[in-house]
Design an enzyme around this catalytic site. Structure first.
Site, PDB file in Angstrom:
ATOM      1  N   TYR A 108      -4.729  15.040   1.156  1.00 54.83           N
ATOM      2  CA  TYR A 108      -4.366  15.250   2.552  1.00 54.83           C
ATOM      3  C   TYR A 108      -3.787  16.645   2.777  1.00 54.83           C
ATOM      4  CZ  TYR A 108      -4.816  10.527   4.556  1.00 54.83           C
ATOM      5  OH  TYR A 108      -5.289   9.349   5.058  1.00 54.83           O
ATOM      6  N   ASP A 115      -5.163  -0.477   4.867  1.00 57.35           N
ATOM      7  CA  ASP A 115      -6.006  -1.061   5.923  1.00 57.35           C
ATOM      8  C   ASP A 115      -6.657  -2.347   5.418  1.00 57.35           C
ATOM      9  OD1 ASP A 115      -5.526   1.038   7.738  1.00 57.35           O
ATOM     10  OD2 ASP A 115      -7.623   1.089   8.379  1.00 57.35           O
ATOM     11  N   LYS A 141      -7.281   6.551 -10.239  1.00 54.25           N
ATOM     12  CA  LYS A 141      -8.686   6.654 -10.650  1.00 54.25           C
ATOM     13  C   LYS A 141      -8.710   7.510 -11.916  1.00 54.25           C
ATOM     14  CE  LYS A 141     -13.146   5.988  -9.969  1.00 54.25           C
ATOM     15  NZ  LYS A 141     -13.775   4.652 -10.110  1.00 54.25           N
ATOM     16  N   ASP A 199     -10.985   1.294  -7.390  1.00 50.14           N
ATOM     17  CA  ASP A 199     -12.140   0.479  -6.984  1.00 50.14           C
ATOM     18  C   ASP A 199     -11.905  -0.988  -7.338  1.00 50.14           C
ATOM     19  OD1 ASP A 199     -12.267   1.271  -9.654  1.00 50.14           O
ATOM     20  OD2 ASP A 199     -14.447   1.501  -9.700  1.00 50.14           O
TER      21      ASP A 199
END
Ligand code: IPM
Ligand code: MG
Length: 356
Positions: A138, A249, A189, A221
């Site tokens: 970000y 979310d 990850k 994942d």
């Protein structure tokens, strides 16, 4: 207690208005609260040609806590990135050092049927996502566009975490786990990304400080899959900015509606910005359909984390439970085919529940 109120765009002003009604009740009871309102996001752009007008930032800086609605709308989609509404919220997070984002996902038993998952998978679900909020892809530099050797335009961003940034958010995760079921899952990850390899090393290195916490690691994942397969295996999840954005979310759907989930974004001294995790929902803005409960629950989090008034927070949360028990539902949590009550009716019901 000084609260900066930043309603923002879309449904932001409607849901914030309901939270302010709740504040009004508390003030009537003698809780000393002052509020001041300022524009952010698209509203900032409309009034001052900037998503984070300097006066808004100054207000947020001098306040003890910030209540934010939501930002964004299609009318701003064509603006250059620096002027887009999202920069208002990203800018305030960065400027105030709000690195620790707490996103609880708690299933109110009354809403078990609103989840898209089977009731037995989500019954009793209570997890907390601790998302790092001021680093990662970000904010990493360099970023932008360039023309490559072949004459083709490329877009690029930089995923970046320092040891210090990882350690301070990991500490928030460990501390949160200590106050809950003492299980912490760090999501990364590390099978692919160097940033994540460092992340995992730093988190692992801190485990010795928290011998009572059972620390596990999971690739993002897999975490996305496990969240819908067996979400109750999680207690606290700690993760970076981008992964946390996505997983939170996803987690919101487990508990029925994104319209139910509050969040706190805290600095090192627990000063915080409180906002629902949902967006500005321009498609239903102005129609009095939005669910104000995530914003009202964000206010509860404000009393718990910044004002250290767990008693007030608990009462607000109980009032929300009560209206759910009474059967009040906005459209997002209503049974299919049912209309749902208005934003105002929901806010008024919480106010009434608080007063009785
Ligand atoms: C969130 C939102 C923001 C984010 C946007 C509005 C910049 O999606 O708070 O999750 O990506 O962090
Ligand atoms: Mg998001």
């Amino acid at each position: 207690m000084k609260i900066a109120v930043l309603p923002g765009d879309g449904i932001g002003p409607e849901i914030v208005a309901e939270a302010l009604k709740v504040l009004e009740v508390l003030r009537g009871e003698g809780v000393a609260i002052e509020t001041e309102t300022a524009p952010i996001g698209g509203a900032g752009y409309d009034t001052a040609r900037q998503p984070l007008p300097p006066a808004t930032l100054a207000l947020a800086q001098k306040a003890d806590a910030i209540l934010l609605g939501a930002v964004g709308g299609p009318q701003y989609d064509a603006l250059p990135r620096a002027l887009r509404p999202e920069q208002g919220i990203l800018g305030i997070r960065k400027a105030l050092g709000l690195f620790a984002n707490l996103r609880p996902a708690f299933l109110y038993p009354e809403l078990a049927d609103s989840s898209s998952l089977k009731p037995e998978i989500v019954a009793g679900l209570d997890l907390l996502i601790v998302r790092e909020l001021t680093g990662d892809i970000y904010f990493g530099q360099p970023r932008g566009r360039r023309v490559n050797a072949g004459g083709e335009t490329e877009g690029f961003d930089t995923m970046l975490y320092s040891e210090r940034e990882i350690a301070r958010i990991a500490r928030v995760g460990f501390e949160a786990a200590m106050k809950r079921s003492r299980r912490l899952c760090s999501v990364d990850k590390a099978n692919v990304l160097d940033t994540s390899i460092l992340w995992r090393e730093v988190v692992t290195g801190m485990a010795a400080d928290y011998p009572e916490v059972a620390l596990t690691h999971m690739y993002v994942d897999n975490a996305a899959m496990q969240l819908v397969r067996n979400p109750k295996q999680f207690d606290v999840i700690v993760t970076g900015n981008l992964f946390g954005d996505i997983l939170s979310d996803e987690a919101s759907m487990l508990v029925g509606s994104i319209g139910m989930l509050p969040s706190a974004s805290l600095d090192a001294a627990n000063k915080g910005l409180y906002e629902p995790i949902h967006g500005s929902a321009p498609d239903i803005a102005g129609q009095r359909k939005a669910n104000p409960l995530a914003t009202i629950l964000s206010l509860a989090m404000m009393f718990r984390h910044t004002f250290e008034r767990a008693d007030v927070a608990g009462r607000v949360e109980q009032a929300v439970r009560k209206v759910l028990r009474q059967g009040l539902r906005t459209g997002d949590i209503a049974a299919s085919g049912q209309a749902g009550v208005s934003t105002n009716a929901m806010g008024d019901a919480v106010v009434a529940a608080l007063q009785h």
